[in-house]
Design a protein around this motif. Sequence first.
Motif, PDB file in Angstrom:
ATOM      1  N   VAL A   1      60.927  60.521  54.345  1.00 41.85           N
ATOM      2  CA  VAL A   1      62.638  60.847  54.269  1.00 41.85           C
ATOM      3  C   VAL A   1      62.972  59.587  53.277  1.00 41.85           C
ATOM      4  CG1 VAL A   1      65.032  60.111  55.727  1.00 41.85           C
ATOM      5  CG2 VAL A   1      62.575  60.928  56.800  1.00 41.85           C
ATOM      6  N   LYS A   2      64.191  60.124  52.700  1.00 41.10           N
ATOM      7  CA  LYS A   2      64.508  59.724  51.547  1.00 41.10           C
ATOM      8  C   LYS A   2      65.710  58.182  51.789  1.00 41.10           C
ATOM      9  CE  LYS A   2      63.350  62.024  47.717  1.00 41.10           C
ATOM     10  NZ  LYS A   2      63.392  62.678  46.069  1.00 41.10           N
ATOM     11  N   GLU A   3      65.841  57.389  51.080  1.00 38.37           N
ATOM     12  CA  GLU A   3      67.061  56.225  52.284  1.00 38.37           C
ATOM     13  C   GLU A   3      68.007  56.900  51.263  1.00 38.37           C
ATOM     14  OE1 GLU A   3      66.645  52.110  50.841  1.00 38.37           O
ATOM     15  OE2 GLU A   3      65.204  52.210  51.788  1.00 38.37           O
ATOM     16  N   ASP A   4      69.183  57.572  51.941  1.00 36.80           N
ATOM     17  CA  ASP A   4      70.748  57.461  52.541  1.00 36.80           C
ATOM     18  C   ASP A   4      71.248  56.516  51.190  1.00 36.80           C
ATOM     19  OD1 ASP A   4      72.857  58.715  51.876  1.00 36.80           O
ATOM     20  OD2 ASP A   4      73.977  58.470  54.115  1.00 36.80           O
ATOM     21  N   GLN A   5      71.752  56.694  50.095  1.00 38.57           N
ATOM     22  CA  GLN A   5      73.181  55.831  49.147  1.00 38.57           C
ATOM     23  C   GLN A   5      74.110  55.457  48.982  1.00 38.57           C
ATOM     24  OE1 GLN A   5      73.211  57.905  45.074  1.00 38.57           O
ATOM     25  NE2 GLN A   5      71.719  58.082  44.834  1.00 38.57           N
ATOM     26  N   ASP A   6      74.795  55.876  50.036  1.00 37.17           N
ATOM     27  CA  ASP A   6      75.773  56.208  50.963  1.00 37.17           C
ATOM     28  C   ASP A   6      75.586  54.041  51.895  1.00 37.17           C
ATOM     29  OD1 ASP A   6      76.872  57.790  49.571  1.00 37.17           O
ATOM     30  OD2 ASP A   6      77.812  58.528  50.569  1.00 37.17           O
ATOM     31  N   VAL A   7      74.839  54.423  52.860  1.00 36.55           N
ATOM     32  CA  VAL A   7      74.495  53.487  53.831  1.00 36.55           C
ATOM     33  C   VAL A   7      74.404  52.153  53.500  1.00 36.55           C
ATOM     34  CG1 VAL A   7      72.806  52.243  55.646  1.00 36.55           C
ATOM     35  CG2 VAL A   7      72.178  54.808  55.111  1.00 36.55           C
ATOM     36  N   LYS A   8      75.642  51.502  53.660  1.00 35.77           N
ATOM     37  CA  LYS A   8      75.663  49.677  53.685  1.00 35.77           C
ATOM     38  C   LYS A   8      74.917  48.646  53.769  1.00 35.77           C
ATOM     39  CE  LYS A   8      81.103  49.989  53.244  1.00 35.77           C
ATOM     40  NZ  LYS A   8      81.464  49.965  52.711  1.00 35.77           N
ATOM     41  N   VAL A   9      74.271  48.040  53.254  1.00 41.19           N
ATOM     42  CA  VAL A   9      73.580  46.786  53.890  1.00 41.19           C
ATOM     43  C   VAL A   9      74.463  45.994  53.889  1.00 41.19           C
ATOM     44  CG1 VAL A   9      71.467  45.768  52.745  1.00 41.19           C
ATOM     45  CG2 VAL A   9      71.735  48.587  52.838  1.00 41.19           C
ATOM     46  N   GLU A  10      73.918  45.050  55.076  1.00 41.51           N
ATOM     47  CA  GLU A  10      75.271  43.725  55.095  1.00 41.51           C
ATOM     48  C   GLU A  10      73.810  42.247  54.993  1.00 41.51           C
ATOM     49  OE1 GLU A  10      75.022  43.421  58.917  1.00 41.51           O
ATOM     50  OE2 GLU A  10      76.449  45.007  59.957  1.00 41.51           O
ATOM     51  N   VAL A  11      74.158  41.397  53.609  1.00 40.85           N
ATOM     52  CA  VAL A  11      74.185  40.978  52.931  1.00 40.85           C
ATOM     53  C   VAL A  11      73.813  38.841  53.431  1.00 40.85           C
ATOM     54  CG1 VAL A  11      73.738  39.785  50.623  1.00 40.85           C
ATOM     55  CG2 VAL A  11      73.952  42.340  51.206  1.00 40.85           C
ATOM     56  N   PRO A  12      73.762  38.107  53.673  1.00 35.14           N
ATOM     57  CA  PRO A  12      73.935  37.208  54.095  1.00 35.14           C
ATOM     58  C   PRO A  12      75.166  36.614  53.414  1.00 35.14           C
ATOM     59  CG  PRO A  12      71.445  37.307  54.231  1.00 35.14           C
ATOM     60  CD  PRO A  12      72.479  38.781  53.369  1.00 35.14           C
ATOM     61  N   VAL A  13      76.143  36.294  54.680  1.00 36.60           N
ATOM     62  CA  VAL A  13      77.346  34.909  53.761  1.00 36.60           C
ATOM     63  C   VAL A  13      76.883  33.955  52.463  1.00 36.60           C
ATOM     64  CG1 VAL A  13      78.830  33.638  53.559  1.00 36.60           C
ATOM     65  CG2 VAL A  13      78.149  35.135  55.336  1.00 36.60           C
ATOM     66  N   ASP A  14      75.578  33.006  51.972  1.00 39.88           N
ATOM     67  CA  ASP A  14      74.999  32.654  51.207  1.00 39.88           C
ATOM     68  C   ASP A  14      74.827  33.733  49.692  1.00 39.88           C
ATOM     69  OD1 ASP A  14      72.855  33.708  52.320  1.00 39.88           O
ATOM     70  OD2 ASP A  14      72.120  31.963  52.195  1.00 39.88           O
ATOM     71  N   GLN A  15      74.085  34.798  50.221  1.00 42.02           N
ATOM     72  CA  GLN A  15      74.304  35.852  48.855  1.00 42.02           C
ATOM     73  C   GLN A  15      75.145  37.052  48.683  1.00 42.02           C
ATOM     74  OE1 GLN A  15      70.320  37.536  50.416  1.00 42.02           O
ATOM     75  NE2 GLN A  15      69.115  35.766  50.816  1.00 42.02           N
TER      76      GLN A  15
ATOM     77  N   GLU B   1      84.878  35.772  46.013  1.00 40.71           N
ATOM     78  CA  GLU B   1      86.192  37.170  45.542  1.00 40.71           C
ATOM     79  C   GLU B   1      86.329  36.105  45.014  1.00 40.71           C
ATOM     80  OE1 GLU B   1      87.215  38.101  49.089  1.00 40.71           O
ATOM     81  OE2 GLU B   1      85.687  39.759  49.909  1.00 40.71           O
ATOM     82  N   VAL B   2      87.109  36.858  43.507  1.00 39.67           N
ATOM     83  CA  VAL B   2      87.953  35.734  42.736  1.00 39.67           C
ATOM     84  C   VAL B   2      89.878  36.232  43.345  1.00 39.67           C
ATOM     85  CG1 VAL B   2      89.377  36.038  39.952  1.00 39.67           C
ATOM     86  CG2 VAL B   2      86.633  36.635  40.862  1.00 39.67           C
ATOM     87  N   VAL B   3      90.359  34.726  43.419  1.00 39.54           N
ATOM     88  CA  VAL B   3      91.743  35.411  44.176  1.00 39.54           C
ATOM     89  C   VAL B   3      92.247  34.567  42.919  1.00 39.54           C
ATOM     90  CG1 VAL B   3      93.620  33.938  45.181  1.00 39.54           C
ATOM     91  CG2 VAL B   3      91.191  34.114  46.592  1.00 39.54           C
ATOM     92  N   ARG B   4      93.683  35.875  42.552  1.00 39.19           N
ATOM     93  CA  ARG B   4      94.975  36.030  41.871  1.00 39.19           C
ATOM     94  C   ARG B   4      95.772  34.965  41.907  1.00 39.19           C
ATOM     95  NH1 ARG B   4      95.751  41.773  41.113  1.00 39.19           N
ATOM     96  NH2 ARG B   4      93.961  43.114  41.005  1.00 39.19           N
ATOM     97  N   GLU B   5      95.777  33.825  41.057  1.00 39.23           N
ATOM     98  CA  GLU B   5      97.460  33.076  40.594  1.00 39.23           C
ATOM     99  C   GLU B   5      98.653  33.424  40.913  1.00 39.23           C
ATOM    100  OE1 GLU B   5      96.111  30.428  37.380  1.00 39.23           O
ATOM    101  OE2 GLU B   5      94.219  29.772  38.299  1.00 39.23           O
ATOM    102  N   ASP B   6      98.641  34.986  40.243  1.00 39.40           N
ATOM    103  CA  ASP B   6     100.127  35.013  40.760  1.00 39.40           C
ATOM    104  C   ASP B   6     101.179  35.264  42.022  1.00 39.40           C
ATOM    105  OD1 ASP B   6      99.740  35.959  38.010  1.00 39.40           O
ATOM    106  OD2 ASP B   6      98.990  37.896  38.316  1.00 39.40           O
ATOM    107  N   GLU B   7     100.224  35.450  42.925  1.00 42.74           N
ATOM    108  CA  GLU B   7     101.034  35.936  43.994  1.00 42.74           C
ATOM    109  C   GLU B   7     101.356  34.166  44.414  1.00 42.74           C
ATOM    110  OE1 GLU B   7      97.754  36.851  47.293  1.00 42.74           O
ATOM    111  OE2 GLU B   7      98.254  38.927  46.224  1.00 42.74           O
ATOM    112  N   GLU B   8     100.611  32.908  44.278  1.00 45.17           N
ATOM    113  CA  GLU B   8     101.035  31.707  44.355  1.00 45.17           C
ATOM    114  C   GLU B   8     101.811  31.587  43.743  1.00 45.17           C
ATOM    115  OE1 GLU B   8      97.542  29.667  44.306  1.00 45.17           O
ATOM    116  OE2 GLU B   8      96.283  30.102  45.125  1.00 45.17           O
ATOM    117  N   THR B   9     102.079  31.753  42.752  1.00 45.80           N
ATOM    118  CA  THR B   9     102.858  31.224  41.462  1.00 45.80           C
ATOM    119  C   THR B   9     104.874  31.526  42.056  1.00 45.80           C
ATOM    120  OG1 THR B   9     102.579  32.798  39.842  1.00 45.80           O
ATOM    121  CG2 THR B   9     101.389  30.489  39.579  1.00 45.80           C
ATOM    122  N   GLY B  10     104.534  32.945  42.817  1.00 47.50           N
ATOM    123  CA  GLY B  10     105.587  33.813  43.247  1.00 47.50           C
ATOM    124  C   GLY B  10     105.940  33.185  43.859  1.00 47.50           C
TER     125      GLY B  10
END
Length: 364
Positions: A304-318, A322-331
């Motif tokens: 039985v092969k694994e499904d590619q759509d299954v999401k794997v939970e990754v630890p927070v430290d791994q 995320e990149v936060v944009r600066e446009d909202e802050e300037t506005g």
Amino acid sequence: MGTRGPYPLVDTTPAKTILVYRNGDQFYVGRKFVFSRRHVANFEALLEQLTAQVDVPFGVRRLYTPTRGRPVRELDALQTGGKYVAAGRERFKKLDYIHIAPRKPAKMRKLKEIKPVVHCDINVPSRWQSHLRVSRHINVFTNGRLFIPPVKIIIPKFSLTDWNSVLATIGEKVFPLGGVRKLFTLDGHLLDNSKDLQDNHFYVAAGLETFKSLPYWRSTHVPGEVQQKYADAEKHPQKKKKVSSKGKEPHKGDHAPPKTQDSVYYAKEGKTKTPAEPLVQTGADGDVYKAQNPTKDTQGAPDVKEDQDVKVEVPVDQAPAEVVREDEETGDTTDLDGSQEREGEKVSEAVERKMSWEWKPMNQ
């Protein structure tokens, strides 16, 4: 007139000597007692004198003959050289008083000194022959006080068995700081046993402080032989090991690395570490969960092969950041600045109106 005979002015009755035993005492050899009529007037006076001479319980009250035990009640009944038994108020006790012989003292055997067996003509030093048998005569300096002459001390032989007694004997004549607690030789060697003490030698007494190395042997009270001995020792001290100079080549062993077999920080030669074997054995296709030798139950079963759509939970430290944009802050900051400017304009207009209203009535 009739004539009278000569009147005796002096009593010429001779004195009597008797031997008195003690009633019931078979070991009392008897005591001689001499009395005369001039000193002993009656029988009661005789009993009083016998009480002082013979130790009888409650005093001498009766006299008996030694063989038959007949009581004697008058002085005239006593015969010269007779033997009698003195008693108290008890009855006569029959014993062979006449044949009581004095006990001879036991002869004391002379204690012979046990001498060692001599097997040869070896002369043993007197130090070992007289150990703990003869007192010691020593001369003691005070630690750190060079100009105080040594004190001659005699240590008795019974004090040599205990070292603390030896120090106490020295402390009666020498007074270092804190009392005598240590005894050194003139060259600073500490003594801890009376066996090391030698007769007519010089020592240094100290308290709790350390030994102060001073030339005590140079004192005028020290004999010339002792001074010469320590002077020779000072001229010819013990030779020390030579240190290699800068010009000379150092010895081969001076800068040699430490031996590997004696050091725990170096690996031993001839031994190499073998690579550790993997703890998990991979399967045929590289999968760690795939068994190399499948059992009969799993033979022929599809994978039985694994499904590619299954999401794997990754630890927070791994997880990727995320990149936060600066446009909202300037506005947001521009909106705040605009609102502040509007409020300032309204305040300034209100102030101008008030001043204009106050200025008009004054001009009218």
